[in-house]
Design an enzyme around this catalytic site. Sequence first.
Site, short mmCIF file in Angstrom:
data_model
loop_
_atom_site.label_atom_id
_atom_site.label_comp_id
_atom_site.label_asym_id
_atom_site.label_seq_id
_atom_site.Cartn_x
_atom_site.Cartn_y
_atom_site.Cartn_z
N HIS A 39 -0.44 -6.24 -0.78
CA HIS A 39 -0.22 -6.92 -2.07
C HIS A 39 0.25 -8.35 -1.85
O HIS A 39 -0.16 -9.27 -2.56
CB HIS A 39 0.88 -6.20 -2.87
CG HIS A 39 0.54 -4.80 -3.28
ND1 HIS A 39 1.23 -3.70 -2.82
CD2 HIS A 39 -0.39 -4.33 -4.14
CE1 HIS A 39 0.72 -2.61 -3.38
NE2 HIS A 39 -0.26 -2.95 -4.17
N VAL A 178 -5.34 -5.41 4.70
CA VAL A 178 -4.26 -5.68 5.66
C VAL A 178 -3.91 -4.34 6.32
O VAL A 178 -3.80 -3.32 5.64
CB VAL A 178 -3.02 -6.29 4.95
CG1 VAL A 178 -1.88 -6.51 5.93
CG2 VAL A 178 -3.41 -7.60 4.27
N SER A 187 -1.07 0.87 2.41
CA SER A 187 -1.22 1.53 1.11
C SER A 187 0.15 2.04 0.69
O SER A 187 0.95 2.47 1.54
CB SER A 187 -2.18 2.72 1.25
OG SER A 187 -2.02 3.61 0.16
#
Length: 292
Positions: A39, A178, A187
Site C-alpha cells: 500500500h 511488493v 498482503s
Amino acid sequence: MEIFYTKTALRQHLGSLKKSDMEMSIGFVPTMGYLHPGHLSLMDRARNDNDFVVASLFVNPSQFGENEDFSQYPRNIKRDIELCTQNGVDVLFIPDSSEMYLPDHLTYVTVRELSDVLCGHHRPGHFDGVVTIVAKLFNIIQPNKAYLGQKDGQQALILRRFTRDLDFDIEIIICPTVRESNGLAMSSRNKYLSSDGRDRASIIFQALSVAADQVYQGVTDVNRILEGVTKAFASVPEISCQYIECRDCDNLQPVETLEKPALLAVAVFLESVRLIDNIILERPGGNSNETV
Ligand code: PAF
C-alpha cells in the site's frame, strides 16, 4: 493530514480545495486498511504523480461472501493513520458501513465476463462489491488518478475496464507487486500465517518463477508451463491450489500458446488462508511488463 469520516465533510473539503486551485491533481489510493509496504508503494507513487493524495480505509462488506473473512479481516486503524501520515497522504477517508451503504442500497455495478473467471469464479459477487464501492469512492473523491497493486491483477483489470466503459475520467495506475524477501507477495492476510506458513508460502513465487524460466527458455505451450507450476506446488503438500491459470492480459480468456504477454495467476490455501499472486509471462525480447 486531515481525516474525514463522512462523505459530506470530505466532499466539502475537496470541493473547496478544487475551487481554490483549478489545476490541482488528486491521486487516490483505495484500501481496506491494515496497511503494508505494498500500500505504501501506491501512496509513494500517488505522491510523486499528484499535487494531492487521498487514501481511504474501508473494509467493504459487499465484496466478502457469506462464509468469508469479513469479520476477521485484520484491522488496525491507529497504526494505519500513522502510516498514512508518514507516507504523504493529505486526506484520509475512514467511513463506516452505514456511511457507505444505506439500509435499502440496491445498486451494484457488474463488469461482465472479466468478473466470472479466476477469483470471480470462486468468489461469486466479489467483484461486483469491489467495483460498486470503488464507483462510490470515485464519485465522492473525483480523483484524476487511482493507484492499485498488480498483486490483485484481476481486480486492477476489471477496475480499468469499468472506468473506461462508464466514462470515468480517471486514470488507473497499476503498480508492481511488493514482495517479502522470500518472494511472498505482501498482503494484509499474510498476518494470519504462522512463521512456518510464511516460509512455506515462498513456494508461490518460486512456482510462478518456474513458469517464467520455462518461458525464458522458449517454452510457449501453456499446458506444459502449468504442469511445471503444479509440480513445484506439489513440493509443499500443506498448500492446496484453488486455481493455476494462464489468461490473456486484456480479456482474461484462457491462453493455450504464449504469443503475447499473458497473466499467470494462482490462488492457494495455506493454513486456511487464501493467498493470491500472479506474474506476467512474456517471451524473451518483450518489454518485461510487471503489470497488466
Ligand atoms: O484491493 C482492495 O483493498 C479492495 O478490493 C479495494 C480496491 C480497496 C475495494 O474495497
